[in-house]
Design an enzyme around this catalytic site. Structure first.
Site, PDB file in Angstrom:
ATOM      1  N   HIS A 187      32.247 -27.629 -21.414  1.00  0.00           N
ATOM      2  CA  HIS A 187      31.624 -27.626 -22.814  1.00  0.00           C
ATOM      3  C   HIS A 187      32.292 -27.857 -24.126  1.00  0.00           C
ATOM      4  O   HIS A 187      33.338 -27.426 -24.103  1.00  0.00           O
ATOM      5  CB  HIS A 187      30.488 -26.484 -22.868  1.00  0.00           C
ATOM      6  CG  HIS A 187      31.167 -25.078 -22.676  1.00  0.00           C
ATOM      7  ND1 HIS A 187      32.134 -24.615 -23.549  1.00  0.00           N
ATOM      8  CD2 HIS A 187      31.041 -24.127 -21.789  1.00  0.00           C
ATOM      9  CE1 HIS A 187      32.496 -23.440 -23.280  1.00  0.00           C
ATOM     10  NE2 HIS A 187      31.797 -22.992 -22.145  1.00  0.00           N
TER      11      HIS A 187
HETATM   12  P1  TYD Z   1      29.463 -19.543 -19.839  1.00  0.00           P
HETATM   13  O1  TYD Z   1      29.442 -20.389 -21.329  1.00  0.00           O
HETATM   14  O2  TYD Z   1      29.186 -20.243 -18.668  1.00  0.00           O
HETATM   15  O3  TYD Z   1      30.971 -18.959 -19.729  1.00  0.00           O
HETATM   16  P2  TYD Z   1      32.480 -20.319 -19.440  1.00  0.00           P
HETATM   17  O4  TYD Z   1      32.430 -20.759 -21.023  1.00  0.00           O
HETATM   18  O5  TYD Z   1      33.456 -19.202 -19.335  1.00  0.00           O
HETATM   19  O6  TYD Z   1      31.965 -20.950 -18.379  1.00  0.00           O
HETATM   20  O7  TYD Z   1      28.887 -18.040 -20.111  1.00  0.00           O
HETATM   21  C1  TYD Z   1      28.587 -17.323 -18.891  1.00  0.00           C
HETATM   22  C2  TYD Z   1      27.223 -16.178 -19.323  1.00  0.00           C
HETATM   23  O8  TYD Z   1      27.798 -15.503 -20.234  1.00  0.00           O
HETATM   24  C3  TYD Z   1      26.103 -17.081 -19.790  1.00  0.00           C
HETATM   25  O9  TYD Z   1      24.990 -16.608 -19.166  1.00  0.00           O
HETATM   26  C4  TYD Z   1      26.126 -16.877 -21.376  1.00  0.00           C
HETATM   27  C5  TYD Z   1      26.962 -15.663 -21.498  1.00  0.00           C
HETATM   28  N1  TYD Z   1      27.436 -15.441 -22.754  1.00  0.00           N
HETATM   29  C6  TYD Z   1      26.809 -14.718 -23.709  1.00  0.00           C
HETATM   30  O10 TYD Z   1      25.942 -14.031 -23.436  1.00  0.00           O
HETATM   31  N2  TYD Z   1      27.742 -14.481 -24.829  1.00  0.00           N
HETATM   32  C7  TYD Z   1      29.057 -15.183 -25.080  1.00  0.00           C
HETATM   33  O11 TYD Z   1      29.521 -14.773 -26.031  1.00  0.00           O
HETATM   34  C8  TYD Z   1      29.636 -15.860 -23.956  1.00  0.00           C
HETATM   35  C9  TYD Z   1      30.823 -16.596 -24.057  1.00  0.00           C
HETATM   36  C10 TYD Z   1      28.758 -15.932 -22.826  1.00  0.00           C
END
Ligand code: TYD
Length: 138
Positions: free
Chosen positions: A53
């Site tokens: 992303h």
């Molecule tokens: P995600 O964006 O998929 O993680 P990565 O970038 O490592 O692949 O996030 C995983 C889950 O955590 C998603 O449900 C959103 C949540 N999340 C939060 O609630 N707060 C945060 O600061 C982050 C980074 C993720």
């Protein structure tokens, strides 16, 4: 500015002595933003790809405080892979850079410092959409 200049590798102060090591990261001093949020990723392995992303507003610094991982960054024009394998070294990733974290060692603890509080709405999770936005910008 090249992508490597936009996403510099940052070395932090490491106060090592006979008691062990202490690494310091100070918002707006050793990294270019005030730290609003800290999260860390562990329990991933070599089969998963995280991230995938770009964030419209958030800036990040990624540090493997234990173990290893890699992060691939791209702005659609250039790309490079940074190996994160030292607790005193991180990578700064500004807003609107596509990032993918992968090849986590089993002991990997990837610490992420962020400039914003979490807002799921600022994430661009579709590479085609990201590409389109970047094309319009250039
Ligand atoms: P995600 O964006 O998929 O993680 P990565 O970038 O490592 O692949 O996030 C995983 C889950 O955590 C998603 O449900 C959103 C949540 N999340 C939060 O609630 N707060 C945060 O600061 C982050 C980074 C993720």
């Amino acid at each position: 500015m090249t992508l490597k200049e936009k996403c510099p590798i940052v070395e932090f102060k490491d106060f090592g002595d006979e008691r062990g090591r202490l690494v310091v990261v100070e918002g707006r001093h050793s990294i270019p933003f005030d730290i609003a949020r800290v999260f860390y990723i562990y329990g991933s392995d070599s089969t998963v790809i995280r991230g995938q992303h770009a964030n419209r507003n958030s800036e990040f610094v990624l540090i493997n405080v234990a173990g290893k991982s890699k992060v691939r960054v791209t702005d659609t024009h250039e790309e490079f892979v940074a190996r994160l394998d030292k607790p005193r070294t991180g990578i700064y990733i500004p807003a609107m850079i596509w990032k993918e974290m992968y090849d986590f060692s089993e002991d990997s603890v990837l610490l992420v410092l962020a400039s914003t509080h979490y807002d799921g709405g600022e994430y661009i999770r579709d590479y085609a959409k990201y590409s389109e936005i970047m094309k319009k910008k250039s």
